[in-house]
Structure formats: C-alpha cells, structure tokens
Design a protein around this motif. Structure first.
Motif, mmCIF file in Angstrom:
data_model
loop_
_atom_site.group_PDB
_atom_site.id
_atom_site.type_symbol
_atom_site.label_atom_id
_atom_site.label_comp_id
_atom_site.label_asym_id
_atom_site.label_seq_id
_atom_site.Cartn_x
_atom_site.Cartn_y
_atom_site.Cartn_z
ATOM 1 N N LEU A 89 18.061 64.121 89.904
ATOM 2 C CA LEU A 89 18.885 63.882 88.729
ATOM 3 C C LEU A 89 20.360 63.942 89.106
ATOM 4 C CD1 LEU A 89 18.712 63.530 85.605
ATOM 5 C CD2 LEU A 89 19.020 66.006 85.460
ATOM 6 N N ARG A 90 21.091 62.924 88.751
ATOM 7 C CA ARG A 90 22.533 62.912 88.908
ATOM 8 C C ARG A 90 23.139 61.985 87.865
ATOM 9 N NH1 ARG A 90 20.005 63.628 92.657
ATOM 10 N NH2 ARG A 90 21.240 63.678 94.577
ATOM 11 N N THR A 91 24.344 62.333 87.423
ATOM 12 C CA THR A 91 25.038 61.575 86.384
ATOM 13 C C THR A 91 26.433 61.212 86.880
ATOM 14 O OG1 THR A 91 23.810 62.650 84.593
ATOM 15 C CG2 THR A 91 25.897 61.624 84.011
ATOM 16 N N ASP A 92 26.840 60.005 86.646
ATOM 17 C CA ASP A 92 28.181 59.544 86.989
ATOM 18 C C ASP A 92 29.203 60.445 86.287
ATOM 19 O OD1 ASP A 92 30.689 57.954 86.777
ATOM 20 O OD2 ASP A 92 29.483 56.369 87.697
ATOM 21 N N VAL A 93 30.234 60.868 87.019
ATOM 22 C CA VAL A 93 31.211 61.803 86.464
ATOM 23 C C VAL A 93 31.905 61.234 85.233
ATOM 24 C CG1 VAL A 93 31.618 62.939 88.675
ATOM 25 C CG2 VAL A 93 33.051 60.990 88.023
ATOM 26 N N ARG A 94 31.959 59.927 85.115
ATOM 27 C CA ARG A 94 32.631 59.303 83.972
ATOM 28 C C ARG A 94 31.812 59.408 82.690
ATOM 29 N NH1 ARG A 94 33.423 53.846 87.309
ATOM 30 N NH2 ARG A 94 31.361 54.607 87.971
ATOM 31 N N TYR A 95 30.545 59.852 82.827
ATOM 32 C CA TYR A 95 29.661 59.925 81.666
ATOM 33 C C TYR A 95 29.132 61.330 81.422
ATOM 34 C CZ TYR A 95 29.641 54.846 82.020
ATOM 35 O OH TYR A 95 30.026 53.523 82.060
ATOM 36 N N ARG A 96 29.697 62.309 82.121
ATOM 37 C CA ARG A 96 29.205 63.668 81.953
ATOM 38 C C ARG A 96 29.701 64.288 80.658
ATOM 39 N NH1 ARG A 96 29.581 65.956 88.195
ATOM 40 N NH2 ARG A 96 28.020 64.509 89.031
ATOM 41 N N GLY A 97 28.977 65.309 80.239
ATOM 42 C CA GLY A 97 29.327 65.994 79.017
ATOM 43 C C GLY A 97 28.747 65.357 77.770
ATOM 44 N N GLU A 98 27.929 64.324 77.937
ATOM 45 C CA GLU A 98 27.330 63.625 76.797
ATOM 46 C C GLU A 98 25.832 63.875 76.681
ATOM 47 O OE1 GLU A 98 28.934 62.142 74.531
ATOM 48 O OE2 GLU A 98 30.909 61.780 75.396
ATOM 49 N N GLY A 99 25.299 64.777 77.526
ATOM 50 C CA GLY A 99 23.870 65.097 77.452
ATOM 51 C C GLY A 99 22.960 64.013 77.983
ATOM 52 N N LEU A 100 23.483 63.160 78.878
ATOM 53 C CA LEU A 100 22.652 62.064 79.371
ATOM 54 C C LEU A 100 21.474 62.556 80.197
ATOM 55 C CD1 LEU A 100 25.057 59.151 80.392
ATOM 56 C CD2 LEU A 100 23.823 59.527 78.265
#
Length: 306
Positions: A89-100
């Motif tokens: 699991l990894r999330t692009d830093v530009r989309y973090r904080g949105e619970g993706l």
C-alpha cells in the motif's frame, strides 16, 4: 514484504475532483503510471517487481485513479490457498490525508470476498506505523499478535553448548502427529513464512510442505522446533518455536545452530537464523549483540463468515 503504510501527510483536495476517483485492477500497461507516483519511497520494491506481481496469479494489485493519475495502490497475496494478506500500500503524497488507503482496501477486501476458498483476510504493519494500524482498525481487522523479526548476526554469542541435540523428526507421519493438534487450533499464530504469520489451520501443514521442514523434539517429548529455509531479501534458517521458554530449553539453541549449518551446506549464499519473537521472548534475549531487531510487526486479521 507486504506491509501496510496508510495515508499520512499533506491534506490537499483532489486536483481532478472527488468525482473522478475510480478503482480497478492494475495491468502491465500501468507501470508508467506507477513510476510517476510521488510516494517518497526511494527504490520502491513494488516498482521493481511490478511485472511479477501482475503476472503471478497469487498476487493482485489494484489502484485508485484520480482522472488518469494513479493516486493510491494496494493489493493482496494468497497464501496456502485460503489466506489473503493485504499489502504493498502506498499513496501519492499529493493525495494523502483524504483516506484513500482505507477506500482502496475496502474495495480490495470486497474483491477478496468473491474468491472461492479464501476464508481469511489480514494485514501486517509495524508497531509504530500508527497510520497503518489506523487503516487496519477502520477495516474491522482486529489486532492478533505482535512479533519481533529477529536475525542472528553472530552465532558465537548464542549459548549453544548447554544440553544435548534434540532428536530429529524425520518421518512424515510423525511430523503430522505433532502438527495435527496445532493445525486445529486457530488461536495459535503460526509464522508460515518470514513476515507472514497466520492463524493455524490444516492448509498451512500440507504433506508436500512439511516433508521439507526440519523438525526436532526434546528429550521430554513435550516441545518441538521447526527450522526451514526461507528467502526474502536474505536467505534464512527460519526457526519456529511456539512456547515462551525459548531461551531456557537445554539443547535447543545448539539444535537450531546445527540445523542452520546443515542448510548452509546446501546453499552458496550466507544464511542467517531468524526468529519471530513474542514480546516476552524479546524481553529475555540473552545477548542483544547476537541479534538485529526490527520494530515489531503487528498482525491484524479475521475469518470470513461463509
């Protein structure tokens, strides 16, 4: 390894708008989109092994897309036919904080529930990865056990002189006699592979698997130990001992060291003894300098109601 990292970092609205987010399984053609993600991970192993993850049927990788941009990635691996371990699991830093991460894994679990024969889902994250643990808790996956991944880097600092070598269990039928009670106890967490422990069930102990394990029993015949070859980044003599008195059993460390040297004779690579230690076993390690330790891995998981 297949750890859970979670969503942390800057809270920014989706550049393309929330309505453009969509979910699908990744394909080989998505490699470039994966490479373009800004995850802050140097030399991301998921990128390196992406083709293998896509091509091997036991692995599945999924993504949440914001328009054409890959915003979050995660998936699962099937072990022993019935266990699905979430990870990568990894999330692009530009989309973090949105619970993706949570949104993605909710959809992944829905996909897992459709699989015939898969009865358990879980995830592994390190104890101080609070965001990862938060994601697993939100998914309704309770915490099962903490295990310290511990590698022996200096065998000479282990006390391998006390007590006799344990007797090897060579015959398959005798191995099965020792393992059958264990296989029927789902409260026992069994380190099936390095970094991949699971609640015990018969699928972990198939004949074609256990015939290759080295097993030894003590003189009192009330304890046994398993030593088997495993490879992640390094090659290990993975040692499985399911009682808390690991450091107290006469001859046990001698037996483990003996088994490790047998495996080393079959290998052209360095091989290291590896334990998954409970909190109590970790607290009682006789010589800290003999080991390297990782932050404990915390296993979460549940059985499906079928």
């Amino acid at each position: 390894m297949g750890g859970i990292n979670g969503d942390v970092g800057r809270n920014r609205r989706f550049p393309h708008g929330i309505d453009t987010i969509h979910f699908r399984q990744l394909e080989l053609g998505d490699r470039e989109k994966l490479e373009q993600m800004e995850t802050g991970i140097e030399d991301d192993y998921v990128v390196r092994i992406f083709d293998r993850l896509i091509e091997h049927k036991e692995h599945k990788v999924f993504g949440l897309f914001a328009g054409d941009q890959l915003a979050s990635v995660g998936g699962y691996t099937i072990f022993a036919d019935q266990y699905a371990m979430l990870g990568r699991l990894r999330t692009d830093v530009r989309y973090r904080g949105e619970g993706l991460a949570t949104k993605l894994l909710e959809r992944v679990i829905q996909e897992i529930e459709k699989l015939d024969g898969v009865n358990w889902v879980g995830g592994n994250t390190q104890r101080h990865n609070y965001s990862g643990m938060k994601v697993l808790n939100k998914l309704g996956l309770p915490q099962l056990i903490d295990l310290h991944a511990s590698t022996v880097v200096d065998d000479k600092k282990l006390n391998t002189e006390t007590g006799p070598l344990w007797k090897e269990i060579s015959e398959l039928d005798e191995k099965k006699r020792w393992l059958n009670p264990l296989s029927k106890d789902p409260k026992t967490i069994f380190p099936y592979e390095s970094y991949y422990p699971f609640p015990a069930s018969p699928t972990l102990f198939k004949d074609e698997i256990i015939k290759n394990w080295m097993m030894f029993k003590n003189e009192a015949e009330d304890r046994f130990v398993i030593v088997k070859e495993d490879q992640k980044k390094y090659k290990y003599a993975q040692t499985i001992y399911l009682w808390e008195d690991l450091w107290e059993q006469p001859g046990l460390l001698k037996t483990i060291s003996h088994a490790k040297h047998r495996l080393a004779q079959q290998s052209e690579e360095d091989i290291y003894i590896r334990f998954d230690l409970t909190d109590n076993q970790r607290a009682e390690v006789p010589d800290e300098d003999a080991f390297t330790f990782q932050d404990p891995w915390v296993l979460h998981g549940k059985w499906f109601d079928r």
